[in-house]
Design an enzyme around this catalytic site. Structure first.
Site, PDB file in Angstrom:
ATOM      1  N   GLU A 148       0.808  -1.220   0.000  1.00  0.00           N
ATOM      2  CA  GLU A 148       0.000   0.000   0.000  1.00  0.00           C
ATOM      3  C   GLU A 148       0.844   1.274   0.000  1.00  0.00           C
ATOM      4  OE1 GLU A 148      -0.576  -2.618   1.942  1.00  0.00           O
ATOM      5  OE2 GLU A 148      -2.698  -3.189   1.792  1.00  0.00           O
TER       6      GLU A 148
ATOM      7  N   PHE B 240     -11.460  -7.259  13.714  1.00  0.00           N
ATOM      8  CA  PHE B 240     -10.394  -7.734  12.826  1.00  0.00           C
ATOM      9  C   PHE B 240     -10.051  -6.657  11.785  1.00  0.00           C
ATOM     10  CE2 PHE B 240      -9.105 -10.006   8.892  1.00  0.00           C
ATOM     11  CZ  PHE B 240      -7.866 -10.425   9.351  1.00  0.00           C
ATOM     12  N   GLN B 241      -8.802  -6.395  11.629  1.00  0.00           N
ATOM     13  CA  GLN B 241      -8.293  -5.379  10.705  1.00  0.00           C
ATOM     14  C   GLN B 241      -8.889  -3.995  10.965  1.00  0.00           C
ATOM     15  OE1 GLN B 241      -8.351  -6.937   6.603  1.00  0.00           O
ATOM     16  NE2 GLN B 241      -6.280  -7.718   6.986  1.00  0.00           N
TER      17      GLN B 241
ATOM     18  N   LYS C 171     -17.561  -0.454   5.973  1.00  0.00           N
ATOM     19  CA  LYS C 171     -18.070  -1.399   4.972  1.00  0.00           C
ATOM     20  C   LYS C 171     -19.597  -1.336   4.832  1.00  0.00           C
ATOM     21  CE  LYS C 171     -17.296  -6.122   3.397  1.00  0.00           C
ATOM     22  NZ  LYS C 171     -16.734  -7.445   3.729  1.00  0.00           N
TER      23      LYS C 171
ATOM     24  N   MET D  53      24.663   8.104   1.553  1.00  0.00           N
ATOM     25  CA  MET D  53      24.609   9.365   2.292  1.00  0.00           C
ATOM     26  C   MET D  53      24.861   9.129   3.775  1.00  0.00           C
ATOM     27  SD  MET D  53      24.440  12.526   1.580  1.00  0.00           S
ATOM     28  CE  MET D  53      23.439  13.147   0.229  1.00  0.00           C
TER      29      MET D  53
END
Lengths: 598, 179
Positions: A64, A126-127, A176, A495
């Protein structure tokens, strides 16, 4: 009711539809052509609607974070708003780095996140993650949509907020049950979407007149342009060209502003700041009138603020009032879109019959030309080991006749790309400036290529940064995106190694890139072309072969391992205290105050 | 150019949409950017357009105060930002509930002081009082300091609520206008 979708066209305006369908419809209304996303449980209804949608393309990323960077690359190269779709919980938290990156670099991105159904919010479902809570400080604005009636107006306002004023990322968290609820698609009512957020973009004529007068009286002027010019659109860069041609003033650009004035313009001094050119930084230090156009006096640019341009009167054009007097105090703040301000300034200068003070300006250019003679970007390409500067310089020379877009990762290669690759147009250079996100370049290049199918898109990468998001090679392969991955491979986090050498006594703690893959085999495992240049004699041939290939290519450019990036203003130092090369470093040790800075 | 500046106390009124998360947004700005909050009060003031007014007392150098206002102003749900300290004269009030547990002479003294400060007695037992006092912060503090010497004490303060003096409504509300 979704079964009726195909036959319901006759009554589209009033037809009941699901929240998920309404989302896609409002995205279409906003002109969205492509979404970068990754599915999951909490966004399945939207993916289901997407399955039946023929007008919006979906690019399936592999992480993502990459979806947001891809949307950023798309936005920066096309001037449109990038759109991301991810699921709840880990989908949203993975997006956070990308959102922060977009916030710091002022890139318009809409990120749709799934959320657990409203009745489960707060239950540690969940999630589930507190997405609006987590993303509040890393977005320009965010929303949790709690009713299906609020859905479409929220999305409309989000697009307005993301793109207007100082652009930035906006998150819309979508439970949802809202996606599944039935709704009637609401008409757009004029003025309602814009009502709450109306940033000032038009400059005040009186202030522009004052600015014109300050410029007219300047003996040692400098124009210092930034990302605000790019964000304003190509017309702003055209206006800058006109301003520079009209005044003949020396002009420098920030990392974010490269391309606003052609690198080949004789008034262009190169980039300024920590790894900017000697002439740009000394011009800033010694100027008497500074015109800042859409830049924010970032700490990479100013060096030690107490010694920043000590004798100048400063004009600061910025669209964001909170940028004024934040790091550096200014004499004339002008809140406006950079493009509008430049255009009005050109008009004003013309109408007052502006003629630069030829004698003073010639003298000023004489001083600048002397600084240029230091030749601060010279490097020593002898022997067969490829110097990284040479590799990037050749890449530029060999692609100059093409419509080339460059993204970078973060580190030495990024600075070398800014120094040795010349940009003649805006929206061709995509780099993570504010946040400094390693792993930005590959996914950003993906988004650039999606938005510019006929462009030559090159990710100038370091091997360490490349490893941070190289899973996206799979996305390139899936969609046949012909991104050229040009890896400046010195087997170090260069760097970090450079700072350890200069500031931490050469104790190279954990900065070696161990166990690197064979990049050719890695490319081949994704069905791509892999190339390698070991010596300077290989280099041009590898670049040619890379450019000749229709598909994506990984070019592993083995370069000098311990080359440092110069010039450099060490942290805590001022513009006139630059290190020009390796021999300078012993003479100017970093101060204790400087050690603390990043 | 480094400007050495004194810190100042400013009272800032902010009118915002009363929507979920708006207070977190404002507070998060202060904590995230290292600004100070001395006091903060918030309540819905416009039931028609669902707007709340937040009164913030903060301290900082003039440059930091300017930053705070600019940062507040650019938030989407923020409609008005007024620095009452710099824009003419204004009134500040807060309310405190002060419980004192004591007996004998100290009880009488507590009542006497409450009377002087025009505090109201709103609860009483044989060994305690709860006083309600309103005023500016220094009056409230003076009252609390005196009561502290008269027994065990518990205090609840609302924080500062503020408004400008004079005949202009700087931050008007549409209360009842459409209903």
């Amino acid at each position: 009711m979704t079964a009726k979708a195909d036959t319901a066209e006759q009554n589209d305006e009033t037809r009941a539809m699901t929240g998920a369908e309404a989302i896609l419809k409002v995205l279409e209304e906003e002109g969205v052509e492509v979404i970068f996303g990754y599915p999951g449980g909490a966004v399945l209804p939207i993916y289901d609607a997407l399955f039946k949608n023929n007008s919006i393309r979906h690019i399936l990323v592999r992480h993502e974070q990459a979806a947001v960077h891809a949307a950023e690359g798309y936005a920066r190269s096309t001037g449109k708003t990038g759109v991301v779709l991810v699921t709840s919980g880990p989908g949203a938290t993975n997006a956070v780095t990308g959102l922060t990156d977009a916030l710091m670099d002022s890139i318009p991105v809409i990120c749709l996140t799934g959320q657990v159904p409203t009745h489960l919010i707060g239950n540690d479902a969940f999630q589930e993650a507190d997405t609006t809570g987590i993303t509040r400080p890393c977005t320009k604005h965010n929303y949790l949509v709690k009713t299906v009636e609020a859905l479409v107006p929220t999305v409309r306002e989000a697009f307005h907020v993301a793109a207007k004023g100082r652009p930035g990322p906006v998150v819309i968290d979508l439970p949802k049950d809202i996606q599944l609820a039935e709704t009637v698609f609401p008409d757009r009512v004029a003025g309602v979407t814009e009502r709450r957020y109306q940033p000032k973009v038009e400059p005040e004529r009186a202030l522009i007149r004052q600015a014109a007068e300050m410029l007219a009286s300047a003996k040692q002027p400098v124009i210092y342009g930034g990302g605000g010019i790019i964000n304003s659109g190509p017309a702003a860069s055209d206006a800058l060209r006109e301003l520079v041609a009209l005044t003949g003033f020396p002009t420098t650009l920030t990392l974010m502003g490269l391309g606003a004035l052609p690198a080949t313009d004789k008034h262009f001094l190169g980039m300024l700041g920590m790894h900017g050119t000697y002439e740009a930084n000394l011009t800033m230090y010694h100027c008497d009138v500074m015109l800042n156009l859409g830049a924010r006096f970032d700490d990479r640019v100013t060096g030690r603020t107490s010694d920043f341009s000590p004798n100048s009167k400063r004009i600061h054009v910025d669209i964001d009032p909170s940028s004024i007097n934040k790091n550096i105090t200014v004499d004339l703040p002008i809140i406006a879109d950079a493009g509008r301000a430049i255009t009005m300034l050109v008009e004003e200068l013309k109408s007052m019959g502006f003629k630069p003070d030829k004698t003073a300006l010639d003298k000023w250019w004489g001083a600048i030309d002397n600084w240029k003679k230091v030749n601060c970007l010279s490097f020593d390409q002898t022997g067969e080991v490829i110097k990284p500067q040479h590799a990037i310089h050749r890449l530029w020379e060999m692609t100059r006749d093409q419509k080339v877009y460059v993204t970078t990762e973060v580190g030495q290669h990024q600075m070398w790309a800014a120094q040795y690759f010349g940009f003649d147009e805006p929206n061709r250079w995509m780099t993570s400036g504010g946040l400094g996100t390693m792993g930005y370049g590959l996914p950003a290049a993906m988004g650039v290529q999606v938005g510019n199918p006929d462009g030559l898109v090159i990710d100038i990468a370091g091997e360490a940064s490349f490893m941070m998001n190289m899973q996206e090679m799979s996305t390139l392969a899936q969609y046949g995106l012909p991104v050229k991955m040009f890896i400046i491979n010195n087997e170090w986090m260069g760097m970090v190694r450079q700072w350890q050498e200069l500031i931490h006594g050469g104790r190279y703690s954990e900065s070696y890139s161990a166990s690197l893959p064979d990049f050719i085999k890695l490319a081949e495992s994704f069905g791509m072309k892999g190339l390698r240049a070991n010596t300077v004699d290989d280099l041009d041939g590898v670049i040619e072969a890379m450019l000749a290939e229709d598909g994506p290519v990984v070019a592993d450019i083995r370069v000098a391992k311990e080359e440092n990036c110069f010039p450099m203003i060490p942290s805590g130092a001022a513009h006139n205290e630059m290190l020009l090369g390796p021999n300078d470093k012993a003479a100017k040790p970093v101060s204790e105050e400087g050690m603390v800075l990043v | 150019m480094v400007i050495k500046e004194q810190v100042e106390r400013h009272t800032i009124s902010v009118q915002v949409d009363n929507e979920p998360g708006v207070l977190a947004r404002v507070i998060g700005l202060f904590s995230g950017r290292g600004y100070n909050i001395d006091s903060l009060t918030v309540s819905e003031v416009d039931t028609t357009s669902r707007q709340s007014r937040i009164s913030i007392v903060t301290i900082g150098t003039p440059l930091v105060i300017e930053q705070i206002k600019a940062q507040l102003h650019r938030m989407v749900p923020v409609h008005h930002v007024r620095d009452l300290t710099t824009s003419g004269s204004h009134i500040e009030r807060e309310l405190a509930l002060v419980k004192v547990v004591n007996s004998g002479e100290k009880r009488i003294e507590a009542l006497r002081i409450a009377d002087t400060f025009r505090a109201r007695t709103i609860d009483s037992t044989l060994s305690s009082f709860v006083f309600e006092i309103t005023g500016n912060s220094s009056k409230v503090e003076a009252f609390i300091d005196l009561m502290a010497s008269l027994g065990e004490m518990e205090v609840s303060r609302t924080g500062v609520s503020a408004i400008s003096r004079g005949a202009t409504a700087d931050m008007p509300i549409s209360h009842g206008a459409e209903e």
